[in-house]
Design an enzyme around this catalytic site. Structure first.
Site, PDB file in Angstrom:
ATOM      1  N   GLY B 292      -3.132  -0.363   3.139  1.00 18.95           N
ATOM      2  CA  GLY B 292      -3.666   0.936   2.793  1.00 18.95           C
ATOM      3  C   GLY B 292      -2.616   2.031   2.734  1.00 18.95           C
ATOM      4  N   LYS B 293      -1.330   1.644   2.797  1.00 15.03           N
ATOM      5  CA  LYS B 293      -0.265   2.645   2.663  1.00 15.03           C
ATOM      6  C   LYS B 293      -0.234   3.175   1.238  1.00 15.03           C
ATOM      7  CE  LYS B 293       2.566   0.101   6.039  1.00 15.03           C
ATOM      8  NZ  LYS B 293       3.651  -0.901   6.186  1.00 15.03           N
ATOM      9  N   LEU B 294      -0.685   2.347   0.344  1.00 15.64           N
ATOM     10  CA  LEU B 294      -0.666   2.665  -1.080  1.00 15.64           C
ATOM     11  C   LEU B 294      -2.050   2.330  -1.616  1.00 15.64           C
ATOM     12  CD1 LEU B 294       1.378   3.437  -3.347  1.00 15.64           C
ATOM     13  CD2 LEU B 294       1.776   1.003  -3.681  1.00 15.64           C
TER      14      LEU B 294
END
Lengths: 358, 358, 358, 358
Positions: B292-294
């Site tokens: 979920g960083k991107l």
């Protein structure tokens, strides 16, 4: 062709296959081959010399080594004092804590669909998976622990000692943090704010504005005092990163306050980065000599390899051939319960370099 | 061969040579070639989209880019707000300070004798030299500045703002720290203790046990609040390292407190590391999506190259084609003089995440 | 700090951003930065010196450069005699032929499902696609051409000249093979049997057991005679592989028969491989000096980069700054129609090294 | 956290240290770690499966493996039929011949002065030295042998068989060429002209214009016929280069003439190159599936490592755990004395593919 050149002294000896060869003999045979195989064999010999030569040995650890299955190797090295001080990224300590708390990382694939993983709350580290929900639980566990600490700055070294203590008392399980606690081996984590341990600390801060203060500048002083107190040091670096530089910085900073310090006497590094892009992770040990991080007559070797491929073999061989040396070794004794820590029965000065020569 | 496969839609167009071609057209022609050349051209297009899409753009910077001649490129990007927030290693800020103070790095050779360099007090960074005596003087200059600060914790962000201010007032020279100060662009340095800036801080501590306290945990909160305040974010990463992860962590930590946050909307990285050894520096942007960083629908590209080889071309081309976009851009306004900082006229909460949805 | 060390002579000059900067000035500014950016700028200068110094310049080409969009850059270099002889892998010549015949490679993705591609008869080269059916047609086209040749051994050099001639007459299109034919630049392909050109040759053999005989040993003689005839040589290597070694071997073999030969006078290579695994592709130009492949006082530089990222910039800059030099250059004239070829009006000896000194 | 995701099935099991662990158990423990360590363990399992599954196993060999101490490992693999066919660069065969003739390569340093080495007639391969004078003597020895052969084209396969025979009869020593001769394992060398063996051949040609003709196109036919005769194949690639592609090409070319051929059933490669620059050496095994070089359901693994670091461990472990499998294996029998060779008692057709289905 009567007289051989002085350059042609030691022949390459082709590796001879023996089924199921043991680690020690394998590296012995690899000393006379070439390229990174020879370097790996040399790494074993240099590490043995460190152990026999009254050095304080720093171990640096970067890359996802704990998630990748190397945490019990590192724990073994701490427990049996093949090294005397660990400098690590936060992630390696966090992933160690995760497993010591009884959870797992999982065998995965680098080609899985990452959107599907995200939908299932799975975090991927190349070919390895972990549960994000379990990670969230770890963060909360860390935050709750932080809330039990005093409302004062802790160096990362002191904090990690307390964390290891808490983890050991709660789980009784073996791992890096708990082995370091039990063997009184200091751990520094210079980039602790760049990790989930830092995230746990920040979540404690969110609850109490006086909680979660980590004094990373104090770490610089304590690590340099380690070198000043006993300037004969050595460096074993796995993967580069902040640990590699922090270990070297300890020597450089120590030399600023004590001119008996002259750089590490031995150094070995296992890295996948290369020197020619200028980054510190891949920098050569020759370059380190220009800075005085490494003595100009130090024995040193770089192994260009993934740690997961070579560390099992290296340590399996080292623990065989260095058995007597390690038995005879009298490592420095640390008491990590105080702030500052003490070494061989004598505390480091508070907030000061143990200045001597300068 | 009547019907072409759906996979065969856009032909590779061989690059056509035109003497002295300008940067903008060069990258335009490279969009239809292959491999890393195409990726570099794609990086320009993605960066342009970031600029036109109301994103807060984080720039990460690791590797010896300041010593290597990239500091005025970065200063330009801050000054003209091609990015909104810098996350850097300490070394890059230190080497910037070194040149802003009027000293130099020098063209050297990777094959020089390092013992000779050490004898001359020359520190080598691959093919680049610097004077150790000048470095010692910088450390002292930093320590003296630290002594002028309040005896309280500073986030690295606040400390670096004050450092940039002091440097600007003393030198009036252009550089990363001074450009960030003048353009009110926040700088975070999560691993500040692993750098000569940290060494300067520790030398202040040596003089006064209440000096030199950097609150890196506070940085986690402030960087996450940047994301919470405006969850549309983008990431430009040069070289990996702690900045790469810290930028991603800001998004992950923000999402924990605000479920409108869903990872960076755009990402580009220029790295030399590779994914298959498991380290964060080389990790793919696909992997970042699992965490979920991107965002899973983010536009993203990785350029596998040394930054010094591609950044001059990339920025020369971007500043040409994005001229109108940058003219129309209304970047967020930061006031960095306080603790905590404020964004668009409203201060972040003290020691707390700006929690909303959770 | 009164007297500067002799090592501190030439300051690094930070790259200054100018929107839409032209290639020539871009590389001029990069001469004073560090790492691979500096090396790229140095490569331009060394290539200029080659052009002004009466050298026979060998160009080596490995990696999927034709499929990747570099074929017209190489064709330009041949046509305008920035180089005098090409040594290539078979794949690069085959992919050039493919496009010269009017087909295309296509922009693809490295993450596509390869089983789906196979089902659609699509061959993938990292992020680039091609139609397998069109490839099969090429193979047949090559086999048919081979059937028109004499039933005698051809060196790869002579064969490729005839192939370029045939391709030019049939298509009238620009490319590597056709440019080499028209500019009378010899092409050697030492590993021709490891390519689809070799497959086409083998399919001709299948029809007629006397067809498709390539005399690669004859290539060794002809390439060495090129060096013996004019021992002042230079080497430009893109990507390593067999071309890199074959160019060096030509010099080593020539020296065996003529002691005026002393290795290339200039060398530049653009490679992604590294020296420390021992392979020839990544080997350093210093190592080449031990073999006499390169003169010990040669000017040389290695650029560690993907060719697709740097060659457009390098050639765009070179063709600007070397305009006068190339105008004044009087390259050697080759007649490639015979077996053996002739140079400057004089044929090489048949099946013999043009032995002189030894 | 009640139900675990389907992605979380097999936990990573941290490697547990046992002093002097044997190779077989070491790789068994590494199956449950991550990154390249896991891949190496997987490589052992896949190789075992090849051995138990009636495959013709091709071994590719590039990089300076013979000079680097791997030649007796390869000889062991040929002798005991862990593989059935070798494809090699010329240099590896030449360096093998050098040692089989009683000479040596020598342990050296990558940082020695190369001008000094050249003055002493020492050729350097990274950290390994050899005597140029001894090399010149080898070339002459090869040329003299070539003069004894018939004045007709030889495939590299037939030539190398004769060379191995001659070498065995003259020296009686163990090595790659002699082991292949004695075990009747075919060796192909597609880029033979790019090696010192090629140089020796060219020196014979210099004496007699009818000598030294190598029919590398014939090698394409013979290698494809190997696949057509028994379409169940597997591939073990060390280092990439021309051998890697040639092994795959054999399958692609065979499929053109026989639609029972569907790509290798198993593949493992140990490479240091990476996929993202587009070159064949680093290309992924997934990419190979798009071409049909590898069956889409093949078991395959890539180990990103220097061969000298991992091959000793891999083969030491394989020869332990595969002992029974290798005992039960009934490898195909080759008679290499003819032109063409024969397989299982039946000769391949002369100058033709053994066409069947197409």
């Amino acid at each position: 062709m009567p007289n051989k050149s002085r350059f042609l002294r030691v022949p390459v000896e082709p590796f001879a296959v023996t089924p199921d060869l043991a680690a020690g003999e394998m590296l012995a045979r690899m000393e006379k081959i070439s390229f990174q195989g020879r370097n790996l064999a040399t790494a074993r010999r240099i590490w043995e010399k460190m152990l026999g030569d009254d050095c304080t040995i720093f171990l640096g650890m970067a890359g996802a080594l704990s998630a990748g299955g190397m945490r019990l190797v590192v724990a073994y090295l701490l427990e049996h004092r093949y090294v005397d001080c660990l400098v690590s990224t936060g992630a390696n300590l966090y992933h160690d804590l995760h497993e010591t708390r009884g959870r797992h990382h999982y065998v995965g694939s680098p080609r899985e669909n990452d959107a599907a993983l995200q939908a299932d709350h799975i975090d991927r580290v190349y070919d390895t998976y972990a549960s994000e929900d379990e990670f969230v639980d770890n963060d909360e566990w860390i935050a709750a622990f932080v809330m039990t600490l005093d409302r004062r700055p802790y160096t990362s070294r002191e904090f990690l000692y307390r964390l290891g203590e808490h983890l050991w008392k709660e789980t009784g399980r073996h791992g890096i943090l708990t082995a370091a606690y039990r063997a009184s081996v200091p751990i520094f984590c210079p980039a602790i704010s760049d990790s989930s341990i830092g995230m746990g600390l920040s979540q404690a801060r969110h609850r109490d504005s006086a909680a979660g203060l980590i004094d990373v500048i104090g770490d610089i002083i304590e690590s340099a005092n380690l070198v000043i107190r006993h300037p004969r040091t050595a460096s074993v670096v796995l993967g580069g990163g902040t640990p590699k530089n922090f270990i070297n910085q300890a020597s450089v900073q120590a030399e600023f306050y004590d001119d008996r310090v002259g750089g590490h006497r031995y150094a070995l590094q296992i890295v996948t980065d290369v020197p020619h892009f200028g980054g510190a992770s891949g920098s050569s040990l020759e370059e380190a000599q220009s800075w005085g991080k490494l003595a100009t007559d130090a024995e040193q070797v770089t192994v260009h390899a993934d740690v997961t491929v070579v560390l099992p073999l290296l340590v399996s061989a080292l623990t065989a051939s260095a058995e007597q040396t390690i038995g005879a070794r009298e490592p420095h004794r640390f008491d990590l319960s105080g702030s500052p820590m003490s070494m061989d029965g004598r505390a480091f000065p508070q907030s000061r370099f143990e200045a001597r020569g300068k």
